[in-house]
Scaffold this motif. Sequence first.
Motif, short mmCIF file in Angstrom:
data_model
loop_
_atom_site.label_atom_id
_atom_site.label_comp_id
_atom_site.label_asym_id
_atom_site.label_seq_id
_atom_site.Cartn_x
_atom_site.Cartn_y
_atom_site.Cartn_z
N SER A 59 0.81 -1.46 0.06
CA SER A 59 0.11 -0.08 -0.03
C SER A 59 0.78 1.36 -0.10
CB SER A 59 -0.83 -0.11 1.28
OG SER A 59 -1.37 1.22 1.40
N SER A 61 0.21 3.98 1.43
CA SER A 61 0.21 4.71 2.79
C SER A 61 1.23 4.17 3.61
CB SER A 61 -1.31 4.13 3.42
OG SER A 61 -1.44 2.72 3.74
N TYR A 74 -0.31 -3.26 9.12
CA TYR A 74 -0.35 -1.98 8.89
C TYR A 74 -1.70 -1.13 9.16
CZ TYR A 74 4.51 -2.87 7.43
OH TYR A 74 5.72 -3.21 7.20
N SER A 77 -5.58 1.05 6.83
CA SER A 77 -5.19 1.94 5.74
C SER A 77 -4.59 1.39 4.32
CB SER A 77 -4.12 3.17 6.25
OG SER A 77 -2.93 2.41 6.70
N ASP A 79 -5.91 -1.53 3.41
CA ASP A 79 -6.68 -2.41 2.59
C ASP A 79 -6.98 -2.10 1.20
OD1 ASP A 79 -6.84 -3.86 5.21
OD2 ASP A 79 -8.92 -3.10 5.81
#
Length: 358
Positions: A59, A61, A74, A77, A79
Amino acid sequence: MGVPEKMRGVVLTGHGGLETLEWREDLTVPQPEAGQVLIRVHAASVNNTDINTRTGWYSKSVRGDTASGADDGYGGSADADGSWSGVPLTFPRIQGADCCGEIAAVGEGVSPSRLGERVLVRALQAPRDSEDELPIATLGSETNGAFAEFTVVEAMDAIKIQSDYSDLELATFPCAFSTAEGMIQRVGLGAERVLITGASGGVGSAAIQLAKRRGAHVTALTSPSKEADLSNLGADATLGRGDVYPARSFDVIIDLVGGPRWLDLIEALKNGGRYVTAGAIAGPIVELDLRTLYLRDLTLLGCTHQPDNIFTDLVRYIENKEIRPVVSGTYRLQDLREAQQAFLAKSFVGKIGIKVSD
């Protein structure tokens, strides 16, 4: 041997920690559609991508190293884009990018003569119906993989192999070695001086063997405790992770680490040198002075997509005994959590194998 209706395997129930890996004995055996084959999985192995997909590290993020979320993930966020493709994964998902097995059933349009073939499966596949410029689907991420007794793949991605290596040994090749060979072919490595980071891991140790096969002088970046093992694989020299990297010394850098010392790697390239990466285990965010890039005529390459020949070339190297497996440990599939914990300890060289079926 007939094909049952149910199978055993490990499913990933969502992005997160080790608790998201769930052993099941009631999974439905998939059926091959047109152009596909059903594979009875004999062996698999553990890769960084198994951890990264589980935690959602891909990701945008996430800005830290791959170890920082290995235990707990993590958070939510990750997903939305925590997969190779950036498309949200659907769960449960059967992971496992490495697969050695035999063809147990064929779909429409696939010759029945392929039944019983011993095969290795492409870990990085190119879906033919994709509209992307460089289509990519990773076994065990975008599609269900080898952490179960059966898996379905496109027939063209199941490559027949003739080898006296065991199933477990063969299962350590697909993901790591094809990643390394993809990088080497992409950067055009020849009889040159190359620095390989993350050299004790699956991809790094594979890159040592594959670089030596092309006549390169290999310097491996590793810890002192692993220097002898890497020398036995063919490394001509080693550097410690905390050592000063020699400036302007390498024609090519094969990097799997990234992180805070990335600029030191760039300074270690000769003018006109080439850098290629397929990983960032120490962190994905780095800083580059563009003047360094253009004034020194450097070439920076990213490498994920693999032309079809990468994997068939790899199978040929295996059959010709030009490369060899490095198996540091073996676990049963139902002990996958323990296998990942051993993988994360990074106290080994090469790969950790997973025995799936007899």
